[in-house]
Scaffold this active site. Structure first.
Site: not given
Length: 509
Positions: A174-175, A307, A356
């Protein structure tokens, strides 16, 4: 009151809108997992095996298609073996990204998979590249999905689960450009090939592997990943390292440094600035899609917007690292305009996950830590109103006339957003009026199939700042809309100021 016409050819269906663009995201962050989904088996809050019952019921009403876990930034600090086995024997860890708190790993792999089964959602598990190893990730997939007596399957059985789970989606970090390792695009692209090689299909489980993609408009990052997966302009099969590439984009009125904007205390200038930045998602998606099209003209690799959503300053008195924010009518219209873009790019976008699900950022649900009360946010209602788009065929919407605009930050921002889809003998048209003060009317010029019936719902509120609370849980909630009437071309729809409307059509031949 202005008026314009939107032409929809009901007999010309386009690409399918995957239900997975209505996916969700649950990170070990603030009160999303602990206090949101997970209350523990000894809690006074009604639960099943520690998972909060009313949260599950509310999300099932959305037909939640998938859930991404355990992060986010947390994913690249998470070592899955710490979250299996007897809960009282699991090692503790520091959640250094979010609040610098210590957690006990009581919610781990088995609890997450149990949650997905309760929700009827497909799991999207995000693996650890930043601080993990290839072997660790490979063994997690084996633990989850293998049926025989392999070492990891045997460990899973020893921990109480005989049959393997189906895990259709797996993220390769992730990222990595930030919290996931601060890597260059080329360095991560090589790691993605390496790690993905060992995320294997076991038995009947086929994994859709998702490479960690770009931040906003970093098109170079996407190109670096496409270069290792496909040759420029080649229509042949991709190399198969991964089947999706992610994209992250957040909407805020401020910047990453300093104030991001207040969730409830804002004026009309802030409202329009938000809409401008929310509508930038189309430019960003188009840019990444163009890069991907050059390498993958057959759309075999999906764009996964895993996201997205609003990011405001935290509510006063809450932990800054917990990212707890309120959710107003403004957030709902940010969501509705994003979905219109996802529908238009259905050929390329295979999944999206709002950030979220509970108590964090643009959440569906807020829970009160003191009273246990549960509140459905305005954004929740947009998801519910859009369930008719799940796995439906997109329909092009051609606007005749001038869409009203407003000059914001040097750009003309359209104040109307629309999309449509059809499935079986029905169609759903979504219309967002982003004007904070003025209503408008849209004529739906419906062609190609007979419309035998219609119904409509509208989501609006007295002010742009209106939000739901335990004391006023339905301050922003959808109601039947009587502002729809037959027209010689189809239907005429009144759109109140600051509103989201869906019109359901019953179709004949």
């Amino acid at each position: 009151m202005s008026s314009l016409t939107a032409v929809i050819d009901l007999d010309l269906p386009g690409p399918t809108i995957s239900r997975h663009v209505y996916g969700h995201f649950a990170e070990h962050l603030g009160r999303c997992i602990y206090g949101g989904f997970w209350v523990g088996e000894d809690s006074d809050v009604p639960n099943v095996r520690g998972i909060r019952t009313d949260v599950v019921e509310a999300l099932r009403a959305l037909r939640i298609p998938n859930l991404r876990w355990p992060g986010g930034c947390f994913a690249d600090d998470y070592h899955w073996r710490d979250g299996v086995g007897p809960r009282d024997q699991r090692p503790r860890m520091v959640n250094s990204h979010w609040g610098d708190v210590v957690e006990d790993n009581s919610f781990g792999t088995h609890e997450f998979m149990d949650l997905c089964e309760m929700l009827g959602a497909e799991p999207y598990v995000n693996g650890n590249v930043g601080s993990g190893t290839v072997r660790e990730m490979s063994e997690w997939v084996e633990y989850l999905t293998r049926a025989d007596d392999s070492p990891m399957a045997a460990l899973r059985r020893a921990n109480g689960r005989d049959e393997p789970w189906q895990v259709p989606y797996f993220g390769i970090g992730n990222e990595p450009w930030g919290c996931g390792g601060n890597m260059t695009a080329e360095h991560y692209a090589d790691l993605a090939r390496q790690y993905a090689t060992y995320v294997r299909n076991h038995g009947g489980n086929t994994v859709y592997k998702i490479a960690a993609g770009a931040n906003a408009d970093d098109y170079h990052w996407t190109e670096a990943l496409m270069k290792v997966s496909q040759k420029l302009g080649c229509g042949c099969d991709p190399r198969g390292f991964f089947q999706g590439i992610s994209l992250h984009y957040y909407t805020m009125t401020g910047g990453w440094v300093g104030s991001k904007g207040h969730a409830t205390q804002f004026d009309t200038d802030d409202w329009y600035a938000t809409m401008r930045r929310a509508r930038k998602i189309e430019e960003i998606v188009r840019g990444h899609a163009n890069v991907m099209d050059a390498y993958d003209p057959d759309h075999r690799i999906g764009l996964v917007v895993d996201e997205w959503g609003t990011w405001w300053d935290v509510e006063e008195g809450t932990n800054p690292g917990f990212l707890y924010q309120q959710n107003t009518l403004r957030d709902a219209l940010v969501a509705s305009t994003h979905f219109d873009v996802f529908h238009r790019y259905a050929r390329r976008i295979s999944m999206a996950n709002i950030a979220q699900t509970v108590n964090v950022l643009q959440a569906m649900i807020l829970t009160d830590p003191d009273t246990g009360a549960l509140v459905l946010t305005p954004t929740y209602h947009v998801f519910e109103m859009n369930t008719g788009h799940h796995d439906a065929s997109s329909l092009a919407v051609h606007v005749k006339g001038e869409v009203p605009t407003r000059a914001v930050e040097g750009a003309d921002v359209p104040l109307l957003s629309m999309s449509a889809s059809t499935k079986d003998d029905a169609a759903l048209v979504s219309l967002s009026n982003l004007d904070a003060d003025a209503p408008t009317t849209v004529v739906l010029d419906l062609r190609g199939r007979e419309v035998t019936g219609f119904s409509a719902r509208v989501l609006t509120a007295p002010t742009i700042q209106t939000h739901n609370t335990p004391d006023a849980p339905d301050a922003v909630a959808p109601v039947a809309h009587d502002g729809v009437r037959p027209h010689s071309r189809g239907l005429e729809v009144d759109l109140p100021a600051r509103s989201y409307t869906t019109v359901r059509l019953e179709l004949g031949a």
